[in-house]
Design a protein around this motif. Structure first.
Motif, PDB file in Angstrom:
ATOM      1  N   ARG A 193       0.815  -1.217   0.000  1.00 55.03           N
ATOM      2  CA  ARG A 193       0.000   0.000   0.000  1.00 55.03           C
ATOM      3  C   ARG A 193       0.847   1.266   0.000  1.00 55.03           C
ATOM      4  N   ASP A 194       2.025   1.222   0.618  1.00 54.45           N
ATOM      5  CA  ASP A 194       2.808   2.444   0.814  1.00 54.45           C
ATOM      6  C   ASP A 194       4.123   2.432   0.036  1.00 54.45           C
ATOM      7  N   LEU A 195       4.065   2.003  -1.211  1.00 58.65           N
ATOM      8  CA  LEU A 195       5.239   2.067  -2.086  1.00 58.65           C
ATOM      9  C   LEU A 195       5.494   3.524  -2.458  1.00 58.65           C
ATOM     10  N   ASP A 196       6.734   3.823  -2.872  1.00 56.88           N
ATOM     11  CA  ASP A 196       7.040   5.186  -3.314  1.00 56.88           C
ATOM     12  C   ASP A 196       6.137   5.592  -4.474  1.00 56.88           C
ATOM     13  N   THR A 197       5.912   4.639  -5.375  1.00 56.24           N
ATOM     14  CA  THR A 197       5.001   4.855  -6.500  1.00 56.24           C
ATOM     15  C   THR A 197       4.046   3.681  -6.565  1.00 56.24           C
ATOM     16  N   PRO A 198       2.734   3.892  -6.552  1.00 56.23           N
ATOM     17  CA  PRO A 198       1.789   2.779  -6.627  1.00 56.23           C
ATOM     18  C   PRO A 198       2.108   1.874  -7.812  1.00 56.23           C
ATOM     19  N   ASP A 199       2.086   0.571  -7.588  1.00 59.08           N
ATOM     20  CA  ASP A 199       2.480  -0.373  -8.633  1.00 59.08           C
ATOM     21  C   ASP A 199       1.568  -1.598  -8.555  1.00 59.08           C
ATOM     22  N   TYR A 249      10.089  -5.433  -2.964  1.00 61.02           N
ATOM     23  CA  TYR A 249       9.765  -4.432  -3.974  1.00 61.02           C
ATOM     24  C   TYR A 249      11.013  -4.003  -4.743  1.00 61.02           C
ATOM     25  N   GLU A 250      12.129  -3.801  -4.041  1.00 59.06           N
ATOM     26  CA  GLU A 250      13.368  -3.421  -4.728  1.00 59.06           C
ATOM     27  C   GLU A 250      13.816  -4.520  -5.678  1.00 59.06           C
ATOM     28  N   ARG A 251      13.710  -5.753  -5.249  1.00 64.11           N
ATOM     29  CA  ARG A 251      14.086  -6.869  -6.127  1.00 64.11           C
ATOM     30  C   ARG A 251      13.169  -6.937  -7.343  1.00 64.11           C
ATOM     31  N   TYR A 252      11.892  -6.698  -7.112  1.00 61.09           N
ATOM     32  CA  TYR A 252      10.939  -6.721  -8.220  1.00 61.09           C
ATOM     33  C   TYR A 252      11.236  -5.596  -9.210  1.00 61.09           C
ATOM     34  N   LYS A 253      11.492  -4.386  -8.709  1.00 62.22           N
ATOM     35  CA  LYS A 253      11.819  -3.261  -9.599  1.00 62.22           C
ATOM     36  C   LYS A 253      13.067  -3.543 -10.415  1.00 62.22           C
ATOM     37  N   SER A 289       4.179  -2.399   4.926  1.00 59.99           N
ATOM     38  CA  SER A 289       3.297  -1.970   3.839  1.00 59.99           C
ATOM     39  C   SER A 289       4.065  -1.428   2.643  1.00 59.99           C
ATOM     40  N   GLY A 290       5.397  -1.554   2.684  1.00 61.51           N
ATOM     41  CA  GLY A 290       6.222  -1.138   1.556  1.00 61.51           C
ATOM     42  C   GLY A 290       6.894  -2.296   0.850  1.00 61.51           C
ATOM     43  N   GLY A 291       6.360  -3.512   1.037  1.00 59.30           N
ATOM     44  CA  GLY A 291       6.887  -4.663   0.303  1.00 59.30           C
ATOM     45  C   GLY A 291       8.130  -5.285   0.901  1.00 59.30           C
ATOM     46  N   GLN A 292       8.303  -5.173   2.220  1.00 62.60           N
ATOM     47  CA  GLN A 292       9.476  -5.746   2.874  1.00 62.60           C
ATOM     48  C   GLN A 292       9.074  -6.838   3.876  1.00 62.60           C
ATOM     49  N   VAL A 293       9.985  -7.803   4.074  1.00 53.57           N
ATOM     50  CA  VAL A 293       9.846  -8.798   5.136  1.00 53.57           C
ATOM     51  C   VAL A 293      10.756  -8.365   6.267  1.00 53.57           C
ATOM     52  N   LEU A 294      10.178  -8.161   7.471  1.00 57.26           N
ATOM     53  CA  LEU A 294      10.947  -7.641   8.605  1.00 57.26           C
ATOM     54  C   LEU A 294      11.389  -8.725   9.578  1.00 57.26           C
ATOM     55  N   GLY A 295      10.619  -9.799   9.694  1.00 52.00           N
ATOM     56  CA  GLY A 295      10.960 -10.828  10.661  1.00 52.00           C
ATOM     57  C   GLY A 295       9.970 -11.972  10.619  1.00 52.00           C
ATOM     58  N   TYR A 296      10.239 -12.982  11.446  1.00 55.13           N
ATOM     59  CA  TYR A 296       9.359 -14.151  11.497  1.00 55.13           C
ATOM     60  C   TYR A 296       9.493 -14.826  12.861  1.00 55.13           C
ATOM     61  N   ARG A 297       8.680 -15.861  13.091  1.00 57.12           N
ATOM     62  CA  ARG A 297       8.635 -16.603  14.364  1.00 57.12           C
ATOM     63  C   ARG A 297       8.355 -15.678  15.556  1.00 57.12           C
ATOM     64  N   ALA A 298       7.457 -14.750  15.374  1.00 52.46           N
ATOM     65  CA  ALA A 298       6.989 -13.931  16.500  1.00 52.46           C
ATOM     66  C   ALA A 298       5.815 -14.644  17.156  1.00 52.46           C
TER      67      ALA A 298
END
Length: 349
Positions: A193-199, A249-253, A289-298
């Motif tokens: 939802r919060d990409l620099d440019t909607p994609d 998102y960076e990898r996709y771009k 909301s910017g296309g990143q994975v921050l962590g897991y096993r919370a």
């Protein structure tokens, strides 16, 4: 003492007949094939290993591949009787499926006989799936039927007209409309939802990789935090935090800017597979909301028990996670082991 044997065959056959007729397939042989596939795919195994291939029924595998834009197929049979082919098809083809491969069934003229094999589409994670391409819009005079297990004891039959029926071999109550697809689509939208440019194309990419990962999991919890957040919320502070977030998102771009090279495909594939691994782990996977994975096993404390989010505790954990939406989280997603999904997004998704 009276004895009775009850079969669901009539109910299965009548609903399948209606679905296929609406798709332009008025063929008792194909109805028998579909009902056989549905019955077997509910809990199909080979040598004790559960298998859940997708089966596409069409009138021409060559035309199906042309429609999907890319791919190849491997024939596995000469012509066989369509009505009784379900067991043979799964026996020969199901163990070959995985990594993008599915089963095709090619009907001959009147549907009495068919050939089968396996086929695959592109291995580029950014490409549309075969499902999206061939089941997206009705195609005149080219009906397609897909039979696939959603989870154990739940098999969906979907046609190229957009109609679908999920057959449930359990005691779940009937529902008017399947909403699992919209749940995952909303999760993908929240995570982009919060990409620099909607994609929109990146949102579609997120939808595909999340759908695949969630479908292959044994139940999962996913939290989405606002991109503006610099820290994982305190309630999820025991997560395995990634020192460097995986920026999908960076990898996709880069993949698009580099014109989908082998290197960029590989870069996107490894990130997609890692996300699938996170989602398959115990606990909560954290996206932003910017296309990143921050962590897991919370893990999150619920009012009922201080236990890891597995089994029945996963439902309680989702309730606690959902309560944080709008207060540190922008979204929460839940899938139970039996395939039930629920989600909560802020604002108003």
């Amino acid at each position: 003492m009276a004895e009775k044997s009850i079969s669901f065959r009539a109910h299965l056959q009548s609903n399948t007949t209606d679905l296929l007729t609406n798709a332009g397939i008025e063929c008792t042989h194909t109805v028998r094939l579909v009902t056989g596939l549905v019955s077997m795919l509910a809990a199909y195994t080979e040598e004790g290993t559960p298998l859940s291939p997708s089966v596409f029924i069409c009138n021409s595998i060559s035309d199906l591949l042309k429609m999907s834009g890319v791919g190849e197929h491997v024939p596995l049979s000469a012509a066989v009787d369509t009505g009784g082919a379900a067991s043979r098809i799964l026996k020969f083809a199901a163990p070959l499926c995985g990594g993008g491969w599915s089963i095709y069934v090619e009907r001959e003229g009147d549907g009495r006989r068919c050939k089968f094999g396996v086929f695959c589409g592109s291995n580029d994670p950014s490409s549309l799936t075969v499902d999206e391409v061939v089941l997206g819009e009705p195609i005149k005079d080219f009906p397609i039927v897909r039979v696939a297990q959603n989870v154990v004891n739940k098999v969906e039959v979907r046609t190229s007209t957009g109609s679908a029926v999920e057959f449930r071999f359990n005691d779940d109550v009937d529902i008017e409309m399947l909403n699992n697809r919209s749940q995952v689509a909303n999760l993908a939208a929240a995570a982009s939802r919060d990409l620099d440019t909607p994609d929109a194309s990146f949102t579609g990419f997120m939808d595909r990789i999340l759908s695949s990962s969630i479908r292959d999991s044994h139940g999962t919890l996913i939290a989405v935090v606002p991109r503006s957040s610099t820290e994982i919320p305190a309630a999820l502070s025991d997560a395995v935090k990634l020192d460097t977030p995986i920026n999908l998102y960076e990898r996709y771009k880069l993949h698009m800017e580099e014109d989908k090279t082998a290197v960029s495909v590989s870069r996107l594939q490894v990130a997609s597979k890692l996300l699938s691994g996170f989602i398959n782990s115990d606990g909560i996977t954290i996206l932003d909301s910017g296309g990143q994975v921050l962590g897991y096993r919370a893990f999150i404390k619920s009012a009922d028990a201080d236990n890891p989010a597995t089994g029945g505790a996963r439902t309680r954990a989702y309730a606690a996670l959902s309560a944080l939406v709008g207060n540190g989280l922008s979204g929460a997603f839940f899938r139970s082991q039996d395939g039930r999904m629920d989600s909560n997004f802020f604002p108003g998704m």
